[in-house]
Design a protein around this motif. Sequence first.
Motif, short mmCIF file in Angstrom:
data_model
loop_
_atom_site.label_atom_id
_atom_site.label_comp_id
_atom_site.label_asym_id
_atom_site.label_seq_id
_atom_site.Cartn_x
_atom_site.Cartn_y
_atom_site.Cartn_z
N GLY A 87 3.94 19.01 0.14
CA GLY A 87 3.37 18.11 -0.84
C GLY A 87 3.87 18.43 -2.24
N LEU A 88 4.17 17.39 -3.03
CA LEU A 88 4.65 17.58 -4.40
C LEU A 88 3.83 16.74 -5.37
CD1 LEU A 88 6.62 18.66 -6.50
CD2 LEU A 88 8.16 16.77 -5.91
N ASP A 89 3.90 15.41 -5.24
CA ASP A 89 3.18 14.54 -6.15
C ASP A 89 1.71 14.44 -5.75
OD1 ASP A 89 5.64 14.12 -7.20
OD2 ASP A 89 5.84 12.03 -6.59
N LYS A 90 0.82 14.65 -6.70
CA LYS A 90 -0.60 14.40 -6.50
C LYS A 90 -0.97 13.29 -7.47
CE LYS A 90 -1.69 19.18 -5.19
NZ LYS A 90 -1.86 18.88 -3.77
N PHE A 91 -1.24 12.11 -6.93
CA PHE A 91 -1.49 10.95 -7.78
C PHE A 91 -2.89 11.03 -8.38
CE2 PHE A 91 1.90 9.73 -4.95
CZ PHE A 91 2.82 9.20 -5.83
N VAL A 92 -2.99 10.62 -9.65
CA VAL A 92 -4.24 10.77 -10.39
C VAL A 92 -4.55 9.47 -11.12
CG1 VAL A 92 -3.97 13.26 -10.72
CG2 VAL A 92 -3.02 11.70 -12.41
N ASP A 93 -5.84 9.26 -11.40
CA ASP A 93 -6.27 8.20 -12.31
C ASP A 93 -6.38 8.81 -13.69
OD1 ASP A 93 -6.52 6.23 -10.33
OD2 ASP A 93 -8.49 7.00 -9.75
N PHE A 94 -5.57 8.29 -14.61
CA PHE A 94 -5.50 8.93 -15.93
C PHE A 94 -5.34 7.86 -16.99
CE2 PHE A 94 -3.01 10.65 -19.47
CZ PHE A 94 -3.79 11.74 -19.83
N SER A 95 -6.13 7.95 -18.03
CA SER A 95 -5.95 7.09 -19.19
C SER A 95 -6.51 7.83 -20.40
CB SER A 95 -6.67 5.75 -19.02
OG SER A 95 -8.06 5.93 -18.89
N HIS A 140 1.77 12.65 -15.73
CA HIS A 140 2.89 11.89 -16.26
C HIS A 140 3.24 10.74 -15.32
CE1 HIS A 140 4.65 15.04 -13.68
NE2 HIS A 140 5.62 14.17 -13.42
N ARG A 141 3.99 9.78 -15.84
CA ARG A 141 4.51 8.67 -15.04
C ARG A 141 5.79 8.21 -15.70
NH1 ARG A 141 0.69 3.37 -16.55
NH2 ARG A 141 0.82 3.63 -18.83
N VAL A 191 8.37 6.56 -3.10
CA VAL A 191 7.52 5.44 -3.53
C VAL A 191 8.45 4.28 -3.84
CG1 VAL A 191 5.68 6.92 -4.43
CG2 VAL A 191 7.54 6.21 -5.94
N PRO A 192 7.95 3.03 -3.75
CA PRO A 192 8.83 1.88 -4.03
C PRO A 192 9.46 1.97 -5.41
CG PRO A 192 6.77 1.16 -3.05
CD PRO A 192 6.60 2.63 -3.34
N GLY A 193 10.76 1.71 -5.45
CA GLY A 193 11.48 1.70 -6.72
C GLY A 193 12.06 3.03 -7.14
N PHE A 194 11.74 4.10 -6.41
CA PHE A 194 12.23 5.44 -6.77
C PHE A 194 13.07 5.97 -5.61
CE2 PHE A 194 11.57 10.12 -6.63
CZ PHE A 194 12.26 10.44 -7.79
N THR A 195 14.35 6.21 -5.88
CA THR A 195 15.28 6.71 -4.87
C THR A 195 15.62 8.17 -5.17
OG1 THR A 195 16.24 4.52 -4.56
CG2 THR A 195 17.51 6.39 -3.74
N ALA A 196 15.49 9.03 -4.17
CA ALA A 196 15.72 10.47 -4.33
C ALA A 196 16.76 10.94 -3.33
CB ALA A 196 14.42 11.24 -4.13
N LEU A 238 14.97 -1.14 -11.79
CA LEU A 238 14.50 -1.95 -12.91
C LEU A 238 13.53 -3.03 -12.45
CD1 LEU A 238 14.70 -2.78 -15.88
CD2 LEU A 238 16.73 -4.09 -15.32
N GLU A 239 13.70 -3.48 -11.22
CA GLU A 239 12.96 -4.64 -10.71
C GLU A 239 11.44 -4.44 -10.81
OE1 GLU A 239 12.72 -6.75 -6.38
OE2 GLU A 239 14.70 -6.12 -7.10
N ASP A 240 10.75 -5.43 -11.43
CA ASP A 240 9.29 -5.43 -11.54
C ASP A 240 8.73 -4.23 -12.30
OD1 ASP A 240 9.21 -7.79 -10.05
OD2 ASP A 240 9.16 -6.67 -8.16
N GLY A 241 9.57 -3.55 -13.07
CA GLY A 241 9.06 -2.39 -13.80
C GLY A 241 8.59 -1.28 -12.89
N SER A 242 9.17 -1.22 -11.68
CA SER A 242 8.71 -0.22 -10.72
C SER A 242 9.08 1.18 -11.16
CB SER A 242 9.31 -0.51 -9.33
OG SER A 242 10.72 -0.57 -9.41
N GLY A 243 8.36 2.16 -10.67
CA GLY A 243 8.61 3.55 -11.00
C GLY A 243 7.58 4.40 -10.30
N VAL A 244 7.29 5.55 -10.86
CA VAL A 244 6.34 6.47 -10.25
C VAL A 244 5.06 6.45 -11.08
CG1 VAL A 244 5.96 8.83 -9.49
CG2 VAL A 244 8.27 7.90 -9.49
N PRO A 245 3.91 6.10 -10.49
CA PRO A 245 2.65 6.02 -11.24
C PRO A 245 2.14 7.40 -11.65
CG PRO A 245 2.25 5.64 -8.91
CD PRO A 245 3.74 5.71 -9.08
#
Length: 267
Positions: free
Chosen positions: A250-258, A225-226, A149-154, A176-183
Amino acid sequence: MTDSPNRYVRHFDPARLARDSFDYQLLADLESCLVVGCRAPAGSQGYPRHRHLVSDQVYYVLSGHMQLEAEGVEHSFGPGAAVVIPAGTAHRNWYPGEEEEIHLDFLVPPPERGHPLAEPAPEGTPSVAPTDRDLVVRTVSETTSAQPVPGFTARPLLTREVGSPELVLVDASVDLEDGSGVPWHIHPVDQLYFLLEGRLHVDVADTSFVARPFDLVVLPAGVPHRNWNPGPGAEHHLAFLVPPVGVGEGLDKFVDFSVRDESLRLP
């Protein structure tokens, strides 16, 4: 947000360990793995020659120098080396040089509770190591980087195919740019981060914290988590997946969470 310790963070503090002999700190005792942080003074010896019957042993050298004899063959490692000792392999460690040695030590899978972690294996003990597996040493220079994903290097260091069938180890960084990371996402396996450099903001379910160097972050399977890099500067961590997933699976399953500001109360 809090910077205080919580159930998802365990800080490795080598300065609190013995100064004149090999010593360790328990970091995580999970069903999937056992994790300790180890410190060895210069010139010291590790445990007498031994073997782990059911567990692969995985080292990651953080600093200093380790010498290892396994099945009669000597190996030498420095910082950044990931080492896999297959279950049943007789081995011993020592720490030459003029500086202390510090490393992470994983047993995967861990022995059943109440069973010994290892058994003695003095010289001449017959090997019970699998004949189709050899000791593996890998460094980040042997890896290929990707951006899932953008901003995450593996950079996969150890995989089910190259390393141990019990664990995946990824050398990772979050820009660090734009607060990018893994949602927000979940994994079908346990994930553990070990911070090497910088800071990593982590949200786990309803808990928020900032991890710093030598923090071990434990993310149980199935827990949302994010993460992102809050700065200042670069962020660099190790990511462990146990049990492992194969390359391309498959590893990451993206979710809507709050978390909503309401709760169920007992009548």
